[in-house]
Design a protein around this motif. Structure first.
Motif, PDB file in Angstrom:
ATOM      1  N   ASP A  34     -17.620 -14.301  32.768  1.00 21.42           N
ATOM      2  CA  ASP A  34     -18.942 -15.324  32.962  1.00 21.42           C
ATOM      3  C   ASP A  34     -19.770 -15.027  31.669  1.00 21.42           C
ATOM      4  OD1 ASP A  34     -18.158 -16.289  35.133  1.00 21.42           O
ATOM      5  OD2 ASP A  34     -19.109 -14.297  36.205  1.00 21.42           O
ATOM      6  N   ASP A  35     -19.730 -13.741  30.932  1.00 25.99           N
ATOM      7  CA  ASP A  35     -20.609 -13.250  29.640  1.00 25.99           C
ATOM      8  C   ASP A  35     -19.918 -12.581  28.946  1.00 25.99           C
ATOM      9  OD1 ASP A  35     -22.435 -12.791  27.877  1.00 25.99           O
ATOM     10  OD2 ASP A  35     -23.942 -11.978  29.272  1.00 25.99           O
ATOM     11  N   ILE A  36     -18.884 -13.200  27.883  1.00 25.34           N
ATOM     12  CA  ILE A  36     -18.237 -12.629  26.717  1.00 25.34           C
ATOM     13  C   ILE A  36     -18.714 -12.413  25.772  1.00 25.34           C
ATOM     14  CG2 ILE A  36     -16.276 -12.783  25.548  1.00 25.34           C
ATOM     15  CD1 ILE A  36     -15.228 -14.732  27.906  1.00 25.34           C
ATOM     16  N   ARG A  37     -19.019 -11.106  25.196  1.00 25.04           N
ATOM     17  CA  ARG A  37     -19.699 -10.767  23.816  1.00 25.04           C
ATOM     18  C   ARG A  37     -18.745 -10.076  22.909  1.00 25.04           C
ATOM     19  NH1 ARG A  37     -25.470  -8.940  26.383  1.00 25.04           N
ATOM     20  NH2 ARG A  37     -25.329 -10.341  28.085  1.00 25.04           N
ATOM     21  N   ILE A  38     -18.780 -10.430  21.579  1.00 20.82           N
ATOM     22  CA  ILE A  38     -17.902 -10.001  20.504  1.00 20.82           C
ATOM     23  C   ILE A  38     -19.017  -9.200  19.741  1.00 20.82           C
ATOM     24  CG2 ILE A  38     -16.504 -10.298  18.640  1.00 20.82           C
ATOM     25  CD1 ILE A  38     -15.674 -12.865  20.189  1.00 20.82           C
ATOM     26  N   GLU A  39     -18.589  -7.996  19.449  1.00 23.69           N
ATOM     27  CA  GLU A  39     -19.505  -7.291  18.557  1.00 23.69           C
ATOM     28  C   GLU A  39     -18.999  -6.495  17.499  1.00 23.69           C
ATOM     29  OE1 GLU A  39     -20.741  -3.952  21.352  1.00 23.69           O
ATOM     30  OE2 GLU A  39     -21.980  -5.587  22.487  1.00 23.69           O
ATOM     31  N   ASN A  40     -19.660  -6.239  16.335  1.00 23.79           N
ATOM     32  CA  ASN A  40     -19.224  -5.617  15.231  1.00 23.79           C
ATOM     33  C   ASN A  40     -19.071  -4.072  15.453  1.00 23.79           C
ATOM     34  OD1 ASN A  40     -21.574  -4.455  14.735  1.00 23.79           O
ATOM     35  ND2 ASN A  40     -21.946  -5.548  13.075  1.00 23.79           N
ATOM     36  N   ALA A  41     -18.478  -3.082  14.518  1.00 22.36           N
ATOM     37  CA  ALA A  41     -18.447  -1.911  14.821  1.00 22.36           C
ATOM     38  C   ALA A  41     -19.335  -1.001  15.000  1.00 22.36           C
ATOM     39  CB  ALA A  41     -17.356  -1.255  13.473  1.00 22.36           C
ATOM     40  N   SER A  42     -20.609  -1.742  14.516  1.00 24.02           N
ATOM     41  CA  SER A  42     -21.777  -0.779  15.070  1.00 24.02           C
ATOM     42  C   SER A  42     -22.446  -1.139  16.190  1.00 24.02           C
ATOM     43  CB  SER A  42     -22.927  -1.316  14.036  1.00 24.02           C
ATOM     44  OG  SER A  42     -22.398  -0.701  12.522  1.00 24.02           O
ATOM     45  N   GLY A  43     -21.697  -2.043  16.926  1.00 23.67           N
ATOM     46  CA  GLY A  43     -22.331  -2.707  18.457  1.00 23.67           C
ATOM     47  C   GLY A  43     -23.223  -3.819  18.280  1.00 23.67           C
ATOM     48  N   LEU A  44     -23.384  -4.178  16.948  1.00 25.20           N
ATOM     49  CA  LEU A  44     -24.289  -5.532  16.759  1.00 25.20           C
ATOM     50  C   LEU A  44     -23.466  -6.831  17.475  1.00 25.20           C
ATOM     51  CD1 LEU A  44     -26.141  -4.775  13.558  1.00 25.20           C
ATOM     52  CD2 LEU A  44     -26.895  -4.606  15.750  1.00 25.20           C
ATOM     53  N   GLU A  45     -24.135  -7.331  18.412  1.00 23.03           N
ATOM     54  CA  GLU A  45     -23.677  -8.683  19.014  1.00 23.03           C
ATOM     55  C   GLU A  45     -23.452  -9.735  17.699  1.00 23.03           C
ATOM     56  OE1 GLU A  45     -24.989 -11.697  22.041  1.00 23.03           O
ATOM     57  OE2 GLU A  45     -25.011  -9.740  23.012  1.00 23.03           O
ATOM     58  N   ARG A  46     -22.467 -10.413  17.741  1.00 23.95           N
ATOM     59  CA  ARG A  46     -22.096 -11.542  16.803  1.00 23.95           C
ATOM     60  C   ARG A  46     -21.854 -12.860  17.501  1.00 23.95           C
ATOM     61  NH1 ARG A  46     -25.135  -9.821  13.563  1.00 23.95           N
ATOM     62  NH2 ARG A  46     -24.460  -7.870  12.140  1.00 23.95           N
ATOM     63  N   VAL A  47     -21.012 -12.617  18.418  1.00 25.46           N
ATOM     64  CA  VAL A  47     -20.790 -13.954  19.384  1.00 25.46           C
ATOM     65  C   VAL A  47     -21.042 -13.689  20.807  1.00 25.46           C
ATOM     66  CG1 VAL A  47     -19.057 -15.643  20.115  1.00 25.46           C
ATOM     67  CG2 VAL A  47     -19.212 -14.698  17.623  1.00 25.46           C
ATOM     68  N   ARG A  48     -21.653 -14.589  21.470  1.00 21.00           N
ATOM     69  CA  ARG A  48     -21.524 -14.514  22.780  1.00 21.00           C
ATOM     70  C   ARG A  48     -21.174 -15.860  23.497  1.00 21.00           C
ATOM     71  NH1 ARG A  48     -27.315 -12.893  26.027  1.00 21.00           N
ATOM     72  NH2 ARG A  48     -26.984 -10.836  24.713  1.00 21.00           N
ATOM     73  N   ILE A  49     -20.380 -15.773  24.410  1.00 18.62           N
ATOM     74  CA  ILE A  49     -20.011 -17.171  25.269  1.00 18.62           C
ATOM     75  C   ILE A  49     -20.582 -16.932  26.710  1.00 18.62           C
ATOM     76  CG2 ILE A  49     -17.887 -18.342  25.785  1.00 18.62           C
ATOM     77  CD1 ILE A  49     -16.535 -16.965  23.475  1.00 18.62           C
ATOM     78  N   GLY A  50     -21.167 -18.050  27.224  1.00 13.91           N
ATOM     79  CA  GLY A  50     -21.593 -18.120  28.518  1.00 13.91           C
ATOM     80  C   GLY A  50     -22.948 -17.578  28.480  1.00 13.91           C
ATOM     81  N   ALA A  51     -23.610 -17.674  27.659  1.00 14.63           N
ATOM     82  CA  ALA A  51     -25.039 -16.910  27.443  1.00 14.63           C
ATOM     83  C   ALA A  51     -26.253 -17.993  28.073  1.00 14.63           C
ATOM     84  CB  ALA A  51     -25.416 -16.360  26.175  1.00 14.63           C
ATOM     85  N   GLY A  52     -25.914 -19.246  28.205  1.00 12.92           N
ATOM     86  CA  GLY A  52     -27.107 -20.178  28.739  1.00 12.92           C
ATOM     87  C   GLY A  52     -26.498 -21.513  28.836  1.00 12.92           C
TER      88      GLY A  52
END
Length: 176
Positions: A34-52
């Protein structure tokens, strides 16, 4: 290398430099949530799917929900659209709304949650419409919107050429 599936068609592996998840069969690789997130190696979110937008949106470099439920894609930060061929534009805009006598919005300028103006197109006449709630200016001589104002059209339709001050009784005022 880890192989899964009746035909070993799902593979997870590392080649010494990069890690991979491969679907090598005839099916599709599906990621569900329902809320998929792709983060870089530092944990910073770069892509969010299903966020609104009722869970039907993609956000790039944003940890916020999208502005409205109508947005499909929200990009936070500076974006660049490029093309390597003259035949294809780097950005293609279209609105399949009304086809008769009504301007369909192509670009809207939003500030503080309110649309202040934009660019639209009337399909049946070919009219390209520029609109602003207040006034429009045309500038030259500098980059990044810092040029000298050469033409102003105010909200009542009066035109000023080389002047920002248009007398209320003038249709066109020149400050040359």
């Amino acid at each position: 290398e880890l192989k899964l599936g009746s035909s070993d068609d799902l593979k997870l592996y590392h080649n010494g430099a990069h890690s991979y998840i491969d679907e090598v069969g005839s099916g599709s690789l599906k990621v569900r949530g329902d809320d998929i997130r792709i983060e870089n190696a530092s944990g910073l979110e770069r892509v969010r799917i299903g966020a609104g937008g009722g869970g039907n949106t993609v956000g790039i470099s944003t940890t916020n929900n999208m502005v409205t439920n109508a947005e499909v894609l929200s990009v936070y930060g500076t974006s660049s659209f490029k093309s390597n061929t003259q035949a294809r534009p780097p950005l293609y805009l279209g609105n399949e709304g009304s086809t008769s006598g009504v301007a369909n919005a192509l670009i809207l300028f939003n500030q503080g949650g309110a649309n202040r103006g934009g660019i639209g197109y009337v399909p049946n006449t070919g009219e390209l419409r520029f609109n602003n709630q207040y006034f429009m200016t045309f500038c030259t001589g500098s980059s990044l919107l810092g040029g000298t104002e050469r033409l102003r059209i105010n909200s009542t339709g009066q035109i000023g050429i080389s002047t920002q001050t248009i007398p209320s009784d003038a249709a066109v005022h020149m400050g040359l």
